[in-house]
Design a protein around this motif. Structure first.
Motif, PDB file in Angstrom:
ATOM      1  N   LYS A  47       0.833  -1.208   0.000  1.00  0.00           N
ATOM      2  CA  LYS A  47       0.000   0.000   0.000  1.00  0.00           C
ATOM      3  C   LYS A  47       0.865   1.254   0.000  1.00  0.00           C
ATOM      4  CE  LYS A  47      -4.290  -1.909   1.805  1.00  0.00           C
ATOM      5  NZ  LYS A  47      -5.392  -1.787   2.774  1.00  0.00           N
ATOM      6  N   GLY A  48       2.032   1.181   0.628  1.00  0.00           N
ATOM      7  CA  GLY A  48       2.959   2.304   0.579  1.00  0.00           C
ATOM      8  C   GLY A  48       3.468   2.543  -0.830  1.00  0.00           C
ATOM      9  N   ILE A  49       3.752   1.455  -1.551  1.00  0.00           N
ATOM     10  CA  ILE A  49       4.190   1.565  -2.943  1.00  0.00           C
ATOM     11  C   ILE A  49       3.064   2.124  -3.805  1.00  0.00           C
ATOM     12  CG2 ILE A  49       4.807   0.203  -4.996  1.00  0.00           C
ATOM     13  CD1 ILE A  49       6.416  -1.621  -3.139  1.00  0.00           C
ATOM     14  N   ALA A  50       1.853   1.641  -3.591  1.00  0.00           N
ATOM     15  CA  ALA A  50       0.700   2.136  -4.357  1.00  0.00           C
ATOM     16  C   ALA A  50       0.511   3.629  -4.138  1.00  0.00           C
ATOM     17  CB  ALA A  50      -0.559   1.370  -3.949  1.00  0.00           C
ATOM     18  N   ASP A  51       0.662   4.078  -2.903  1.00  0.00           N
ATOM     19  CA  ASP A  51       0.516   5.496  -2.600  1.00  0.00           C
ATOM     20  C   ASP A  51       1.612   6.307  -3.277  1.00  0.00           C
ATOM     21  OD1 ASP A  51      -0.746   7.686  -0.954  1.00  0.00           O
ATOM     22  OD2 ASP A  51       1.298   7.799  -0.176  1.00  0.00           O
ATOM     23  N   GLY A  52       2.853   5.801  -3.231  1.00  0.00           N
ATOM     24  CA  GLY A  52       3.967   6.498  -3.867  1.00  0.00           C
ATOM     25  C   GLY A  52       3.780   6.637  -5.367  1.00  0.00           C
ATOM     26  N   LEU A  53       3.326   5.558  -6.004  1.00  0.00           N
ATOM     27  CA  LEU A  53       3.100   5.597  -7.448  1.00  0.00           C
ATOM     28  C   LEU A  53       1.972   6.554  -7.808  1.00  0.00           C
ATOM     29  CD1 LEU A  53       3.440   1.787  -8.264  1.00  0.00           C
ATOM     30  CD2 LEU A  53       5.043   3.603  -8.911  1.00  0.00           C
ATOM     31  N   SER A  54       0.902   6.530  -7.043  1.00  0.00           N
ATOM     32  CA  SER A  54      -0.236   7.400  -7.338  1.00  0.00           C
ATOM     33  C   SER A  54       0.102   8.873  -7.103  1.00  0.00           C
ATOM     34  CB  SER A  54      -1.460   7.004  -6.504  1.00  0.00           C
ATOM     35  OG  SER A  54      -1.211   7.168  -5.126  1.00  0.00           O
ATOM     36  N   ARG A  55       1.096   9.128  -6.265  1.00  0.00           N
ATOM     37  CA  ARG A  55       1.533  10.503  -6.018  1.00  0.00           C
ATOM     38  C   ARG A  55       2.560  10.971  -7.045  1.00  0.00           C
ATOM     39  NH1 ARG A  55       0.407  12.443  -0.736  1.00  0.00           N
ATOM     40  NH2 ARG A  55       2.262  13.750  -0.718  1.00  0.00           N
ATOM     41  N   GLY A  56       2.912  10.077  -7.983  1.00  0.00           N
ATOM     42  CA  GLY A  56       3.809  10.460  -9.058  1.00  0.00           C
ATOM     43  C   GLY A  56       5.265  10.579  -8.650  1.00  0.00           C
ATOM     44  N   MET A 110       1.146  -4.321  -7.810  1.00  0.00           N
ATOM     45  CA  MET A 110       1.982  -3.917  -6.677  1.00  0.00           C
ATOM     46  C   MET A 110       3.106  -4.922  -6.407  1.00  0.00           C
ATOM     47  SD  MET A 110       0.937  -1.015  -5.974  1.00  0.00           S
ATOM     48  CE  MET A 110       0.363  -0.845  -7.665  1.00  0.00           C
ATOM     49  N   GLU A 111       2.816  -6.216  -6.532  1.00  0.00           N
ATOM     50  CA  GLU A 111       3.865  -7.219  -6.322  1.00  0.00           C
ATOM     51  C   GLU A 111       4.930  -7.135  -7.415  1.00  0.00           C
ATOM     52  OE1 GLU A 111       4.960  -9.571  -4.274  1.00  0.00           O
ATOM     53  OE2 GLU A 111       3.489  -9.261  -2.683  1.00  0.00           O
ATOM     54  N   THR A 112       4.505  -6.845  -8.641  1.00  0.00           N
ATOM     55  CA  THR A 112       5.473  -6.697  -9.738  1.00  0.00           C
ATOM     56  C   THR A 112       6.341  -5.466  -9.504  1.00  0.00           C
ATOM     57  OG1 THR A 112       3.937  -7.757 -11.286  1.00  0.00           O
ATOM     58  CG2 THR A 112       5.748  -6.489 -12.233  1.00  0.00           C
ATOM     59  N   ALA A 113       5.733  -4.381  -9.061  1.00  0.00           N
ATOM     60  CA  ALA A 113       6.513  -3.171  -8.762  1.00  0.00           C
ATOM     61  C   ALA A 113       7.500  -3.438  -7.635  1.00  0.00           C
ATOM     62  CB  ALA A 113       5.573  -2.029  -8.378  1.00  0.00           C
ATOM     63  N   LEU A 114       7.040  -4.130  -6.586  1.00  0.00           N
ATOM     64  CA  LEU A 114       7.929  -4.477  -5.477  1.00  0.00           C
ATOM     65  C   LEU A 114       9.084  -5.339  -5.955  1.00  0.00           C
ATOM     66  CD1 LEU A 114       8.671  -4.666  -2.463  1.00  0.00           C
ATOM     67  CD2 LEU A 114       7.027  -6.553  -2.264  1.00  0.00           C
ATOM     68  N   PHE A 115       8.797  -6.346  -6.784  1.00  0.00           N
ATOM     69  CA  PHE A 115       9.835  -7.222  -7.312  1.00  0.00           C
ATOM     70  C   PHE A 115      10.856  -6.428  -8.133  1.00  0.00           C
ATOM     71  CE2 PHE A 115      11.649  -9.886 -10.614  1.00  0.00           C
ATOM     72  CZ  PHE A 115      12.094 -10.988  -9.887  1.00  0.00           C
ATOM     73  N   ARG A 116      10.368  -5.495  -8.926  1.00  0.00           N
ATOM     74  CA  ARG A 116      11.244  -4.688  -9.768  1.00  0.00           C
ATOM     75  C   ARG A 116      12.245  -3.887  -8.912  1.00  0.00           C
ATOM     76  NH1 ARG A 116      11.061  -2.028 -14.824  1.00  0.00           N
ATOM     77  NH2 ARG A 116       9.158  -3.162 -15.355  1.00  0.00           N
ATOM     78  N   TYR A 117      11.730  -3.230  -7.888  1.00  0.00           N
ATOM     79  CA  TYR A 117      12.624  -2.420  -7.052  1.00  0.00           C
ATOM     80  C   TYR A 117      13.627  -3.300  -6.301  1.00  0.00           C
ATOM     81  CZ  TYR A 117       9.037   1.081  -7.977  1.00  0.00           C
ATOM     82  OH  TYR A 117       8.152   1.928  -8.604  1.00  0.00           O
ATOM     83  N   ARG A 118      13.170  -4.453  -5.828  1.00  0.00           N
ATOM     84  CA  ARG A 118      14.081  -5.333  -5.090  1.00  0.00           C
ATOM     85  C   ARG A 118      15.126  -5.941  -6.022  1.00  0.00           C
ATOM     86  NH1 ARG A 118      11.010  -9.579  -1.607  1.00  0.00           N
ATOM     87  NH2 ARG A 118      13.097  -9.774  -0.683  1.00  0.00           N
TER      88      ARG A 118
END
Length: 455
Positions: A47-56, A110-118
């Motif tokens: 949810k933190g990642i989702a918020d960060g992405l939505s905030r641009g 969100m899981e794909t975004a998390l995987f990408r950053y990790r």
């Protein structure tokens, strides 16, 4: 993965990386309390990642955000259990989010975004090991082919690397030859060299290849998990796991605000001023309708009443406040007979003596107000015309209103509330607004700090 009462068998991971691929549920036993707690910790990250992405937020900001979120929520007291917690939490949330198309879509993204950053945070050797696990059919560009297009590949390498004095191509750069249609993101960003239908992808950019594979595998796995859930698991676990699984996707993960925090009490004489300065729009609207109509239906009384309890309105003052309004419409005697009990009940003084907690944003957003109701989330339930009017009344500029409306159109209701908070108070709110009582608390802190600065 079996859930039991107390014992958990560790997982052994021989890969050079600590980043699992979640190919299949591991053969381990999980304590029931870990089943839920681990999932909630991972949900805070997603949810933190989702918020960060939505905030641009920019890519570098997102990498730092992911690292901070992971460190804050996914570290286990026993270092050797970190990988276990990672894997357990993923598969629990896979069960939680497999159940509808919307849930699957959100979890997959969100899981794909998390995987990408990790993946980007792993060492070069660890990245190669992960690529080997995916068994990608792509080959490293041969020496002869590399030499034939060295100048072009050098331009690509330099364009995606930080500026350096030495403009020559780094000796350690590895390129993969990939059908260009498999890396549309890199093609669009001009981060590859295209030649005869193939894209030449630098090692630093292979995250796009790996993330695509990860997403494809997880998408298929979510469908299969959904079939297992609907056919067997839901019924078999109806008395134990099913209630946890069905509640997790709407769980509020922050403090419950059942007790007033920094600003311990508010008095009836100050409540009108505080409502204008520190109430979020959902509560401000209810408060104004109560003052205007001297009545609220049950949903509105619950939403506003528990909020006021959470910001520090004592039971005696709450009874006096509601009676002063309702008695103008229904009379004092009827108020005492029909409404006073529910107020005492909310404060834990009647019935089961339960100390009820104020509603979170998620609960308010998911409510369904009917005709004549005023509760719910204005960003979701108001018409565009009414919302614009309400935001203007709060003092937002035309530009700020448009920013809020843009988030509303994309169904980012909590982010819309966060932007409203920032516009009203003239300061950023990086944590985002997740609870009406958090809005109030943060607002009071800002206003108090302005007063203190003048002393």
């Amino acid at each position: 993965m079996e859930v039991i009462g107390s014992y958990k068998k560790p997982i052994h991971n021989d890969v050079a990386s600590t980043l699992p691929l979640y190919r299949s549920a591991p053969p381990l036993e999980v304590r029931l309390e870990d089943f839920e707690l681990f999932a909630m910790d991972r949900l805070k990250v997603l949810k933190g990642i989702a918020d960060g992405l939505s905030r641009g937020k920019k890519p570098d900001e997102m990498k730092k955000l992911e690292k901070d979120l992971w460190k804050a929520n996914m570290r286990h007291p026993e270092a050797l259990e970190n990988v276990n917690k990672d894997i357990i939490s993923h598969f629990v949330l896979r069960l939680v989010y497999c159940r509808t198309e919307d849930l699957r879509k959100w979890f997959l993204s969100m899981e794909t975004a998390l995987f990408r950053y990790r993946f980007q945070g792993e060492s070069l050797e660890a990245q190669k090991a992960l690529m080997a696990e995916f068994n990608l059919p792509y080959k490293v560009v041969s020496t002869a082919e590399y030499e034939s297009m060295k100048e072009k590949l050098g331009q690509v390498a330099r364009s995606i690397a930080p500026p350096q004095r030495n403009a020559s191509i780094p000796a350690e750069v590895i390129f993969y030859k990939v059908p260009f249609e498999e890396v549309p993101e890199l093609v669009a960003g001009r981060r590859v060299y295209i030649h005869k239908g193939h894209a030449f992808v630098a090692m630093s950019q292979v995250v796009s290849l790996v993330a695509t594979q990860f997403r494809s595998h997880l998408s298929k796995a979510l469908i299969l998990t959904n079939r297992k859930w609907t056919s067997t698991i839901r019924e078999q676990e109806k008395d134990r796991l099913t209630p946890i699984v069905e509640a997790l996707c709407t769980s509020y993960l922050g403090p419950d605000y059942s007790q007033p925090r920094e600003f311990a009490e508010i008095s009836i004489k100050d409540i009108d001023l505080i409502a204008k300065t520190s109430f979020p729009l959902c509560m401000r609207h209810l408060f104004e309708k109560l003052r205007e109509d001297h009545h609220l239906k049950h949903g509105g009384r619950m939403q506003l009443g528990l909020f006021l309890k959470g910001v520090g309105l004592k039971l005696e003052d709450a009874l006096a406040f509601w009676k002063a309004e309702f008695s103008q419409k229904v009379g004092s005697e009827r108020f005492d007979k029909e409404y006073a009990y529910s107020i005492r009940h909310n404060y834990g003084r009647e019935g089961k003596r339960t100390d009820y907690t104020p509603y979170s944003c998620q609960k308010i957003i998911s409510s369904a107000p009917g005709v004549g109701d005023h509760h719910g989330c204005p960003y979701r339930h108001f018409s565009e015309e009414n919302l614009r009017a309400a935001l203007g009344k709060m003092g937002l500029s035309n530009r700020a209103v448009e920013d809020v409306m843009d988030k509303v159109r994309n169904r980012h209701y909590q982010l819309a509330c966060t932007l409203t908070f920032e516009a009203v108070h003239g300061t950023s709110c990086d944590a985002g607004i997740n609870h009406p009582n958090q809005y109030f608390s943060d607002s009071q802190k800002i206003l108090q700090s302005k007063v203190d600065s003048l002393l």
